[in-house]
Design a protein around this motif. Structure first.
Motif, PDB file in Angstrom:
ATOM      1  N   GLY A 164     -19.512  11.466  17.831  1.00 14.59           N
ATOM      2  CA  GLY A 164     -19.394  11.342  16.387  1.00 14.59           C
ATOM      3  C   GLY A 164     -17.987  11.023  15.928  1.00 14.59           C
ATOM      4  O   GLY A 164     -17.167  10.462  16.674  1.00 14.59           O
ATOM      5  N   PHE A 165     -17.688  11.423  14.699  1.00 15.40           N
ATOM      6  CA  PHE A 165     -16.461  11.019  14.015  1.00 15.40           C
ATOM      7  C   PHE A 165     -15.915  12.189  13.211  1.00 15.40           C
ATOM      8  O   PHE A 165     -16.680  12.985  12.647  1.00 15.40           O
ATOM      9  CB  PHE A 165     -16.766   9.841  13.084  1.00 15.40           C
ATOM     10  N   GLN A 166     -14.590  12.279  13.159  1.00  9.74           N
ATOM     11  CA  GLN A 166     -13.948  13.314  12.361  1.00  9.74           C
ATOM     12  C   GLN A 166     -12.808  12.710  11.549  1.00  9.74           C
ATOM     13  O   GLN A 166     -12.012  11.911  12.059  1.00  9.74           O
ATOM     14  CB  GLN A 166     -13.404  14.435  13.237  1.00  9.74           C
ATOM     15  N   HIS A 167     -12.745  13.104  10.281  1.00  7.69           N
ATOM     16  CA  HIS A 167     -11.697  12.635   9.382  1.00  7.69           C
ATOM     17  C   HIS A 167     -11.042  13.840   8.718  1.00  7.69           C
ATOM     18  O   HIS A 167     -11.723  14.698   8.151  1.00  7.69           O
ATOM     19  CB  HIS A 167     -12.291  11.711   8.308  1.00  7.69           C
ATOM     20  N   THR A 168      -9.732  13.911   8.788  1.00  5.21           N
ATOM     21  CA  THR A 168      -8.983  14.967   8.099  1.00  5.21           C
ATOM     22  C   THR A 168      -7.921  14.326   7.217  1.00  5.21           C
ATOM     23  O   THR A 168      -7.283  13.337   7.600  1.00  5.21           O
ATOM     24  CB  THR A 168      -8.316  15.944   9.087  1.00  5.21           C
ATOM     25  N   ASN A 169      -7.741  14.912   6.049  1.00 11.02           N
ATOM     26  CA  ASN A 169      -6.781  14.384   5.087  1.00 11.02           C
ATOM     27  C   ASN A 169      -6.043  15.558   4.450  1.00 11.02           C
ATOM     28  O   ASN A 169      -6.653  16.372   3.756  1.00 11.02           O
ATOM     29  CB  ASN A 169      -7.505  13.552   4.020  1.00 11.02           C
ATOM     30  N   LYS A 170      -4.749  15.647   4.688  1.00 11.18           N
ATOM     31  CA  LYS A 170      -3.910  16.680   4.090  1.00 11.18           C
ATOM     32  C   LYS A 170      -2.976  16.012   3.091  1.00 11.18           C
ATOM     33  O   LYS A 170      -2.148  15.183   3.465  1.00 11.18           O
ATOM     34  CB  LYS A 170      -3.104  17.418   5.162  1.00 11.18           C
ATOM     35  N   SER A 171      -3.113  16.367   1.835  1.00  9.12           N
ATOM     36  CA  SER A 171      -2.310  15.721   0.799  1.00  9.12           C
ATOM     37  C   SER A 171      -1.579  16.768  -0.047  1.00  9.12           C
ATOM     38  O   SER A 171      -1.981  17.930  -0.109  1.00  9.12           O
ATOM     39  CB  SER A 171      -3.201  14.863  -0.107  1.00  9.12           C
ATOM     40  N   PHE A 172      -0.505  16.314  -0.691  1.00  6.91           N
ATOM     41  CA  PHE A 172       0.263  17.215  -1.551  1.00  6.91           C
ATOM     42  C   PHE A 172       0.913  16.412  -2.675  1.00  6.91           C
ATOM     43  O   PHE A 172       1.096  15.195  -2.583  1.00  6.91           O
ATOM     44  CB  PHE A 172       1.350  17.952  -0.752  1.00  6.91           C
ATOM     45  N   GLU A 173       1.258  17.119  -3.719  1.00  4.51           N
ATOM     46  CA  GLU A 173       2.006  16.534  -4.840  1.00  4.51           C
ATOM     47  C   GLU A 173       2.918  17.606  -5.408  1.00  4.51           C
ATOM     48  O   GLU A 173       2.486  18.723  -5.668  1.00  4.51           O
ATOM     49  CB  GLU A 173       1.056  16.007  -5.918  1.00  4.51           C
ATOM     50  N   ASN A 174       4.180  17.253  -5.601  1.00  2.00           N
ATOM     51  CA  ASN A 174       5.159  18.244  -6.043  1.00  2.00           C
ATOM     52  C   ASN A 174       6.165  17.581  -6.973  1.00  2.00           C
ATOM     53  O   ASN A 174       6.686  16.505  -6.668  1.00  2.00           O
ATOM     54  CB  ASN A 174       5.866  18.849  -4.827  1.00  2.00           C
ATOM     55  N   THR A 175       6.427  18.206  -8.108  1.00  2.00           N
ATOM     56  CA  THR A 175       7.397  17.679  -9.074  1.00  2.00           C
ATOM     57  C   THR A 175       8.519  18.686  -9.279  1.00  2.00           C
ATOM     58  O   THR A 175       8.259  19.880  -9.514  1.00  2.00           O
ATOM     59  CB  THR A 175       6.729  17.375 -10.428  1.00  2.00           C
ATOM     60  N   THR A 176       9.751  18.216  -9.166  1.00  2.00           N
ATOM     61  CA  THR A 176      10.928  19.064  -9.371  1.00  2.00           C
ATOM     62  C   THR A 176      11.860  18.396 -10.377  1.00  2.00           C
ATOM     63  O   THR A 176      11.745  17.194 -10.667  1.00  2.00           O
ATOM     64  CB  THR A 176      11.683  19.302  -8.056  1.00  2.00           C
ATOM     65  N   SER A 177      12.798  19.195 -10.872  1.00  2.93           N
ATOM     66  CA  SER A 177      13.803  18.686 -11.802  1.00  2.93           C
ATOM     67  C   SER A 177      15.173  19.125 -11.302  1.00  2.93           C
ATOM     68  O   SER A 177      15.668  20.214 -11.655  1.00  2.93           O
ATOM     69  CB  SER A 177      13.554  19.208 -13.218  1.00  2.93           C
ATOM     70  N   PRO A 178      15.807  18.294 -10.444  1.00  5.11           N
ATOM     71  CA  PRO A 178      17.095  18.694  -9.859  1.00  5.11           C
ATOM     72  C   PRO A 178      18.204  18.830 -10.887  1.00  5.11           C
ATOM     73  O   PRO A 178      19.118  19.633 -10.715  1.00  5.11           O
ATOM     74  CB  PRO A 178      17.389  17.566  -8.867  1.00  5.11           C
ATOM     75  N   VAL A 179      18.134  18.031 -11.954  1.00  3.44           N
ATOM     76  CA  VAL A 179      19.088  18.139 -13.066  1.00  3.44           C
ATOM     77  C   VAL A 179      18.293  18.000 -14.358  1.00  3.44           C
ATOM     78  O   VAL A 179      17.178  17.478 -14.356  1.00  3.44           O
ATOM     79  CB  VAL A 179      20.188  17.039 -12.993  1.00  3.44           C
ATOM     80  N   PRO A 180      18.840  18.458 -15.477  1.00  4.20           N
ATOM     81  CA  PRO A 180      18.100  18.359 -16.743  1.00  4.20           C
ATOM     82  C   PRO A 180      17.683  16.927 -17.056  1.00  4.20           C
ATOM     83  O   PRO A 180      18.458  15.980 -16.868  1.00  4.20           O
ATOM     84  CB  PRO A 180      19.092  18.898 -17.780  1.00  4.20           C
ATOM     85  N   ASN A 181      16.412  16.777 -17.486  1.00  6.06           N
ATOM     86  CA  ASN A 181      15.853  15.490 -17.930  1.00  6.06           C
ATOM     87  C   ASN A 181      15.657  14.481 -16.801  1.00  6.06           C
ATOM     88  O   ASN A 181      15.416  13.302 -17.069  1.00  6.06           O
ATOM     89  CB  ASN A 181      16.727  14.861 -19.029  1.00  6.06           C
ATOM     90  N   VAL A 182      15.766  14.929 -15.574  1.00  2.64           N
ATOM     91  CA  VAL A 182      15.462  14.073 -14.424  1.00  2.64           C
ATOM     92  C   VAL A 182      14.337  14.736 -13.626  1.00  2.64           C
ATOM     93  O   VAL A 182      14.466  15.903 -13.228  1.00  2.64           O
ATOM     94  CB  VAL A 182      16.695  13.850 -13.523  1.00  2.64           C
ATOM     95  N   PHE A 183      13.254  13.990 -13.414  1.00  4.23           N
ATOM     96  CA  PHE A 183      12.078  14.543 -12.748  1.00  4.23           C
ATOM     97  C   PHE A 183      11.751  13.723 -11.500  1.00  4.23           C
ATOM     98  O   PHE A 183      11.680  12.489 -11.563  1.00  4.23           O
ATOM     99  CB  PHE A 183      10.881  14.551 -13.698  1.00  4.23           C
ATOM    100  N   VAL A 184      11.565  14.436 -10.387  1.00  9.97           N
ATOM    101  CA  VAL A 184      11.264  13.795  -9.104  1.00  9.97           C
ATOM    102  C   VAL A 184       9.886  14.263  -8.637  1.00  9.97           C
ATOM    103  O   VAL A 184       9.667  15.466  -8.451  1.00  9.97           O
ATOM    104  CB  VAL A 184      12.325  14.135  -8.044  1.00  9.97           C
ATOM    105  N   THR A 185       8.979  13.318  -8.475  1.00 14.56           N
ATOM    106  CA  THR A 185       7.621  13.628  -8.024  1.00 14.56           C
ATOM    107  C   THR A 185       7.403  13.082  -6.619  1.00 14.56           C
ATOM    108  O   THR A 185       7.560  11.875  -6.383  1.00 14.56           O
ATOM    109  CB  THR A 185       6.564  13.026  -8.968  1.00 14.56           C
ATOM    110  N   SER A 186       7.057  13.981  -5.698  1.00 17.84           N
ATOM    111  CA  SER A 186       6.787  13.591  -4.309  1.00 17.84           C
ATOM    112  C   SER A 186       5.294  13.715  -4.042  1.00 17.84           C
ATOM    113  O   SER A 186       4.676  14.738  -4.348  1.00 17.84           O
ATOM    114  CB  SER A 186       7.567  14.493  -3.336  1.00 17.84           C
ATOM    115  N   GLU A 187       4.718  12.673  -3.475  1.00 17.91           N
ATOM    116  CA  GLU A 187       3.317  12.672  -3.096  1.00 17.91           C
ATOM    117  C   GLU A 187       3.195  12.230  -1.652  1.00 17.91           C
ATOM    118  O   GLU A 187       3.947  11.366  -1.189  1.00 17.91           O
ATOM    119  CB  GLU A 187       2.497  11.729  -3.979  1.00 17.91           C
ATOM    120  N   GLY A 188       2.250  12.817  -0.938  1.00 15.21           N
ATOM    121  CA  GLY A 188       2.097  12.445   0.467  1.00 15.21           C
ATOM    122  C   GLY A 188       0.703  12.711   0.996  1.00 15.21           C
ATOM    123  O   GLY A 188      -0.031  13.559   0.471  1.00 15.21           O
ATOM    124  N   LYS A 189       0.329  11.969   2.032  1.00 18.37           N
ATOM    125  CA  LYS A 189      -0.938  12.161   2.727  1.00 18.37           C
ATOM    126  C   LYS A 189      -0.697  12.098   4.225  1.00 18.37           C
ATOM    127  O   LYS A 189       0.093  11.283   4.709  1.00 18.37           O
ATOM    128  CB  LYS A 189      -1.958  11.079   2.342  1.00 18.37           C
TER     129      LYS A 189
END
Length: 226
Positions: free
Chosen positions: A69-94
């Motif tokens: 048979g067949f097996q599929h696994t998917n691990k995903s994440f999403e994270n948003t941070t603000s290292p300095v005021p008014n700056v937003f960094v969004t990281s997404e991954g699979k």
């Protein structure tokens, strides 16, 4: 009273001697879907497994078989941070893994009644696959006018991997009629090792020992009765 005991013993042993005939063929399989969402880090793990199985009785109450048979696994994440005021960094991954599963097995039945059997199954599950990593980082800067947005994407094929294990599963099998059965496995006792194919890779080992209600699986089986 003596006649009653003799009749009871005959009935009991008559039932316990019921056997699944040599040459009997059956079809079964495994279909599994699971998903786990973690709101603490906005991650999600998804697993899909489909493994059709065929078995053949080489002797009364003794079957050998193969699952492919067949097996599929998917691990995903999403994270948003603000290292300095008014700056937003969004990281997404699979992190995606796809594998072909091959699982030869031998299964021994012991008769409990006319339609009820206890079995023990020894199998050697193997998986051959490869993976892929995908991700992106998006930065939104509101400290400038107009605001700027930059996105960096990452896509990388991972090395191939091989997984080999040994598994022992006890269970019960009840014949609804001559063609259909309901079976339940109760826990699993086994060992598995997985290793990626690149220089310096080390194997990941997993031991699994458990027989409780949380590990009970229920399925159906079609029997080509002789």
């Amino acid at each position: 009273m003596k006649k009653l005991l003799v009749a009871g013993a005959v009935a009991l042993f008559g039932l316990s001697n019921a056997q699944i005939a040599k040459g009997t063929v059956y079809l079964s399989g495994q279909a599994q879907f699971s998903q786990q969402n973690d709101n603490n880090d906005d991650s999600k793990n998804t697993n899909v497994t489909i493994v059709p199985t065929v078995g053949y009785f080489v002797a009364p109450n003794l079957a050998v078989g193969l699952g492919v048979g067949f097996q599929h696994t998917n691990k995903s994440f999403e994270n948003t941070t603000s290292p300095v005021p008014n700056v937003f960094v969004t990281s997404e991954g699979k992190n995606i893994d796809n594998a072909v599963i091959v699982e030869p097995f031998v299964r021994k039945y012991w008769t409990l009644g006319d339609k009820l059997y206890f079995f023990g199954q020894l199998s050697v599950p193997m998986a051959f696959g490869s993976g892929k990593e995908e991700g992106s980082v998006t930065t939104v800067n509101n400290n400038v006018t107009p605001a700027t947005t930059t996105t960096t994407t990452i896509s990388e094929d991972k090395a191939k991997f091989t997984s080999v294990g040994v598994s022992i599963k006890p269970g019960l099998d009840y014949f609804l009629n001559k063609n259909w059965t309901i079976e339940a496995t109760i826990g699993e006792f086994g060992y598995n090792t997985k290793k990626y194919d690149f220089d310096g890779a080390k194997s990941v080992e997993n031991f699994n020992f458990g027989a409780n209600l949380s590990t009970v699986t229920i399925g159906v089986k079609y029997v080509f009765a002789k």
